[in-house]
Scaffold this motif. Structure first.
Motif, PDB file in Angstrom:
ATOM      1  N   MET A 127       0.844  -1.181   0.000  1.00  0.00           N
ATOM      2  CA  MET A 127       0.000   0.000   0.000  1.00  0.00           C
ATOM      3  C   MET A 127       0.894   1.251   0.000  1.00  0.00           C
ATOM      4  O   MET A 127       1.861   1.325   0.745  1.00  0.00           O
ATOM      5  N   ALA A 128       0.546   2.237  -0.831  1.00  0.00           N
ATOM      6  CA  ALA A 128       1.342   3.457  -0.939  1.00  0.00           C
ATOM      7  C   ALA A 128       1.352   4.229   0.375  1.00  0.00           C
ATOM      8  O   ALA A 128       0.359   4.232   1.115  1.00  0.00           O
ATOM      9  N   ASP A 129       2.475   4.898   0.643  1.00  0.00           N
ATOM     10  CA  ASP A 129       2.606   5.632   1.897  1.00  0.00           C
ATOM     11  C   ASP A 129       1.531   6.708   2.061  1.00  0.00           C
ATOM     12  O   ASP A 129       0.992   6.907   3.156  1.00  0.00           O
ATOM     13  N   TRP A 130       1.211   7.417   0.980  1.00  0.00           N
ATOM     14  CA  TRP A 130       0.223   8.491   1.089  1.00  0.00           C
ATOM     15  C   TRP A 130      -1.144   7.937   1.465  1.00  0.00           C
ATOM     16  O   TRP A 130      -1.908   8.575   2.208  1.00  0.00           O
ATOM     17  N   LEU A 131      -1.456   6.719   0.972  1.00  0.00           N
ATOM     18  CA  LEU A 131      -2.747   6.110   1.283  1.00  0.00           C
ATOM     19  C   LEU A 131      -2.788   5.645   2.741  1.00  0.00           C
ATOM     20  O   LEU A 131      -3.799   5.792   3.426  1.00  0.00           O
ATOM     21  N   ILE A 132      -1.665   5.102   3.214  1.00  0.00           N
ATOM     22  CA  ILE A 132      -1.572   4.725   4.627  1.00  0.00           C
ATOM     23  C   ILE A 132      -1.744   5.962   5.498  1.00  0.00           C
ATOM     24  O   ILE A 132      -2.480   5.944   6.498  1.00  0.00           O
ATOM     25  N   GLY A 133      -1.067   7.056   5.112  1.00  0.00           N
ATOM     26  CA  GLY A 133      -1.177   8.295   5.853  1.00  0.00           C
ATOM     27  C   GLY A 133      -2.605   8.819   5.883  1.00  0.00           C
ATOM     28  O   GLY A 133      -3.084   9.310   6.914  1.00  0.00           O
ATOM     29  N   LEU A 134      -3.302   8.705   4.762  1.00  0.00           N
ATOM     30  CA  LEU A 134      -4.688   9.159   4.669  1.00  0.00           C
ATOM     31  C   LEU A 134      -5.589   8.338   5.596  1.00  0.00           C
ATOM     32  O   LEU A 134      -6.385   8.894   6.371  1.00  0.00           O
ATOM     33  N   ILE A 135      -5.463   7.011   5.503  1.00  0.00           N
ATOM     34  CA  ILE A 135      -6.305   6.130   6.322  1.00  0.00           C
ATOM     35  C   ILE A 135      -6.054   6.337   7.808  1.00  0.00           C
ATOM     36  O   ILE A 135      -6.989   6.539   8.602  1.00  0.00           O
ATOM     37  N   MET A 136      -4.790   6.315   8.192  1.00  0.00           N
ATOM     38  CA  MET A 136      -4.453   6.434   9.607  1.00  0.00           C
ATOM     39  C   MET A 136      -4.729   7.845  10.130  1.00  0.00           C
ATOM     40  O   MET A 136      -5.079   8.029  11.299  1.00  0.00           O
ATOM     41  N   GLY A 137      -4.585   8.852   9.261  1.00  0.00           N
ATOM     42  CA  GLY A 137      -4.911  10.213   9.656  1.00  0.00           C
ATOM     43  C   GLY A 137      -6.395  10.382   9.938  1.00  0.00           C
ATOM     44  O   GLY A 137      -6.786  11.081  10.884  1.00  0.00           O
ATOM     45  N   ILE A 138      -7.218   9.740   9.113  1.00  0.00           N
ATOM     46  CA  ILE A 138      -8.669   9.775   9.343  1.00  0.00           C
ATOM     47  C   ILE A 138      -9.008   9.097  10.668  1.00  0.00           C
ATOM     48  O   ILE A 138      -9.801   9.617  11.466  1.00  0.00           O
ATOM     49  N   VAL A 139      -8.401   7.946  10.914  1.00  0.00           N
ATOM     50  CA  VAL A 139      -8.654   7.209  12.163  1.00  0.00           C
ATOM     51  C   VAL A 139      -8.247   8.054  13.375  1.00  0.00           C
ATOM     52  O   VAL A 139      -8.992   8.177  14.351  1.00  0.00           O
ATOM     53  N   GLU A 140      -7.063   8.644  13.313  1.00  0.00           N
ATOM     54  CA  GLU A 140      -6.577   9.482  14.417  1.00  0.00           C
ATOM     55  C   GLU A 140      -7.480  10.698  14.631  1.00  0.00           C
ATOM     56  O   GLU A 140      -7.874  11.004  15.760  1.00  0.00           O
ATOM     57  N   GLY A 141      -7.807  11.389  13.555  1.00  0.00           N
ATOM     58  CA  GLY A 141      -8.629  12.590  13.668  1.00  0.00           C
ATOM     59  C   GLY A 141     -10.016  12.312  14.220  1.00  0.00           C
ATOM     60  O   GLY A 141     -10.545  13.092  15.011  1.00  0.00           O
ATOM     61  N   LEU A 142     -10.594  11.189  13.819  1.00  0.00           N
ATOM     62  CA  LEU A 142     -11.940  10.834  14.278  1.00  0.00           C
ATOM     63  C   LEU A 142     -11.964  10.405  15.740  1.00  0.00           C
ATOM     64  O   LEU A 142     -12.927  10.663  16.461  1.00  0.00           O
ATOM     65  N   THR A 143     -10.906   9.735  16.196  1.00  0.00           N
ATOM     66  CA  THR A 143     -10.971   9.069  17.498  1.00  0.00           C
ATOM     67  C   THR A 143     -10.182   9.735  18.617  1.00  0.00           C
ATOM     68  O   THR A 143     -10.412   9.419  19.786  1.00  0.00           O
ATOM     69  N   GLU A 144      -9.276  10.654  18.306  1.00  0.00           N
ATOM     70  CA  GLU A 144      -8.418  11.222  19.349  1.00  0.00           C
ATOM     71  C   GLU A 144      -9.218  11.907  20.451  1.00  0.00           C
ATOM     72  O   GLU A 144      -8.898  11.776  21.633  1.00  0.00           O
ATOM     73  N   VAL A 158       3.417  11.863  15.249  1.00  0.00           N
ATOM     74  CA  VAL A 158       3.288  12.988  14.326  1.00  0.00           C
ATOM     75  C   VAL A 158       1.820  13.336  14.069  1.00  0.00           C
ATOM     76  O   VAL A 158       1.438  14.518  14.095  1.00  0.00           O
ATOM     77  N   VAL A 159       0.976  12.327  13.833  1.00  0.00           N
ATOM     78  CA  VAL A 159      -0.431  12.628  13.538  1.00  0.00           C
ATOM     79  C   VAL A 159      -1.149  13.152  14.773  1.00  0.00           C
ATOM     80  O   VAL A 159      -2.121  13.909  14.650  1.00  0.00           O
ATOM     81  N   GLN A 160      -0.690  12.779  15.956  1.00  0.00           N
ATOM     82  CA  GLN A 160      -1.270  13.357  17.169  1.00  0.00           C
ATOM     83  C   GLN A 160      -1.068  14.866  17.208  1.00  0.00           C
ATOM     84  O   GLN A 160      -1.941  15.608  17.668  1.00  0.00           O
ATOM     85  N   LEU A 161       0.080  15.304  16.723  1.00  0.00           N
ATOM     86  CA  LEU A 161       0.341  16.740  16.661  1.00  0.00           C
ATOM     87  C   LEU A 161      -0.652  17.437  15.735  1.00  0.00           C
ATOM     88  O   LEU A 161      -1.053  18.581  15.987  1.00  0.00           O
ATOM     89  N   GLY A 162      -1.081  16.758  14.683  1.00  0.00           N
ATOM     90  CA  GLY A 162      -2.114  17.300  13.801  1.00  0.00           C
ATOM     91  C   GLY A 162      -3.427  17.485  14.541  1.00  0.00           C
ATOM     92  O   GLY A 162      -4.111  18.513  14.389  1.00  0.00           O
ATOM     93  N   SER A 163      -3.781  16.512  15.372  1.00  0.00           N
ATOM     94  CA  SER A 163      -5.011  16.609  16.165  1.00  0.00           C
ATOM     95  C   SER A 163      -4.923  17.739  17.182  1.00  0.00           C
ATOM     96  O   SER A 163      -5.901  18.449  17.433  1.00  0.00           O
ATOM     97  N   PHE A 180      -5.457  16.674  11.155  1.00  0.00           N
ATOM     98  CA  PHE A 180      -5.805  18.053  11.515  1.00  0.00           C
ATOM     99  C   PHE A 180      -7.214  18.405  11.039  1.00  0.00           C
ATOM    100  O   PHE A 180      -8.046  18.883  11.816  1.00  0.00           O
ATOM    101  N   VAL A 181      -7.499  18.139   9.778  1.00  0.00           N
ATOM    102  CA  VAL A 181      -8.801  18.498   9.201  1.00  0.00           C
ATOM    103  C   VAL A 181      -9.920  17.669   9.831  1.00  0.00           C
ATOM    104  O   VAL A 181     -10.961  18.205  10.244  1.00  0.00           O
ATOM    105  N   VAL A 182      -9.713  16.356   9.912  1.00  0.00           N
ATOM    106  CA  VAL A 182     -10.755  15.467  10.444  1.00  0.00           C
ATOM    107  C   VAL A 182     -10.997  15.741  11.922  1.00  0.00           C
ATOM    108  O   VAL A 182     -12.142  15.729  12.385  1.00  0.00           O
ATOM    109  N   ALA A 183      -9.947  16.011  12.678  1.00  0.00           N
ATOM    110  CA  ALA A 183     -10.103  16.287  14.111  1.00  0.00           C
ATOM    111  C   ALA A 183     -10.919  17.553  14.345  1.00  0.00           C
ATOM    112  O   ALA A 183     -11.733  17.605  15.273  1.00  0.00           O
ATOM    113  N   MET A 184     -10.721  18.587  13.531  1.00  0.00           N
ATOM    114  CA  MET A 184     -11.512  19.806  13.682  1.00  0.00           C
ATOM    115  C   MET A 184     -13.001  19.505  13.505  1.00  0.00           C
ATOM    116  O   MET A 184     -13.840  19.967  14.289  1.00  0.00           O
TER     117      MET A 184
END
Length: 264
Positions: free
Chosen positions: A1-18, A48-53, A225-229
């Motif tokens: 799986m491409a890195d950008w896609l992993i980042g997208l999926i995991m970023g959505i998970v982090e933003g939704l659940t943090e 790193v993604v926690q910092l986005g949240s 960042f976007v999903v967490a907002m």
């Protein structure tokens, strides 16, 4: 799986659940396991993604954060201030500092996460059942005593899977703070706590990072960042209607999925 896609999926998970009372750690471990994103690189990515949240909280509550340092604060009357934040931070900060290595060694595993998911859900149900009428309907009505008690409950969040927002909102209810006010205080309290913890972990794992990781980390950070907002604003509106109990039942279901897919 491409890195950008992993980042997208995991970023959505982090933003939704943090900032929901459902355990971002449990979701990140489960989803990471399902897509094969695990190991030291994944752990550094989580930091790193926690910092986005965290940045999402800063944007949503920027006016309130300014008042903590005296900008725009009311000249008279009680109001939320830095003493409230320090009292809320102190218990978990001290406990985390003293037992950091022990927590990492003993509690960061699939078994403890399943237990904490269930225990956190039970706490939320208990808090809803035994909470009394609120004496703090707004942030400016929170007392120093309530802030400190909420800080004691935040210590439970040192146990991965317990959920910072779940434990502190439940603690707030038991201390007679309203649902939305407890949630708002939790989000504001998370800024210094998460900045400190994430910053420390990032420094420790700096050697693991490389230029090749940039698409992964940038995509994850921006997405979180976007999903967490969106999640923060939506959750505050939802909490006024559905309370904590449905989230508790969701945690029980997540614990079962976690056991099936990660531990078996």
């Amino acid at each position: 799986m491409a890195d950008w896609l992993i980042g997208l999926i995991m970023g959505i998970v982090e933003g939704l659940t943090e900032f929901l009372p459902v355990s971002s750690t449990g979701h990140m471990i489960l989803v990471g396991h399902l897509i094969g994103f695990e190991g030291e690189r994944a752990k550094t990515f989580e930091v790193v993604v926690q910092l986005g949240s965290i940045m999402a909280v800063v944007v949503v509550f920027w006016k309130r954060l300014w008042t903590l340092v005296g900008v725009g604060r009311k000249k008279s009357g009680a109001s939320l201030n830095l003493i409230h934040i320090l009292l809320g931070m102190l218990p978990a900060a001290v406990l985390g500092f003293l037992f950091h290595d022990v927590i990492k060694e003993i509690l960061f595993g699939p078994g403890p996460v399943v237990i904490s998911l269930i225990a956190g859900g039970i706490l939320m149900i208990v808090a809803e059942k035994f909470s009394k009428s609120s004496t703090a309907q707004t942030l400016d009505e929170i007392t120093y005593k309530q802030a400190f008690y909420i800080g004691l409950f935040q210590c439970l969040a040192l146990w991965p899977g317990f959920s910072r927002s779940g434990s502190t909102i439940a603690g707030g209810l038991l201390c007679r703070v309203s649902h939305t006010t407890a949630a708002e205080f939790t989000f504001i309290l998370a800024v210094p706590m998460m900045l400190g913890a994430s910053g420390l972990d990032l420094i420790k794992n700096w050697d693991i990072l490389s230029a090749a990781d940039l698409p992964l980390f940038v995509t994850g950070f921006v997405t979180a960042f976007v999903v967490a907002m969106l999640a923060i604003v939506s959750f505050l509106k939802l909490l006024a209607r559905v309370k904590l109990t449905p989230f508790a039942y969701y945690r029980f279901a997540l614990a079962a999925l976690f056991y099936i897919f990660v531990m078996m």
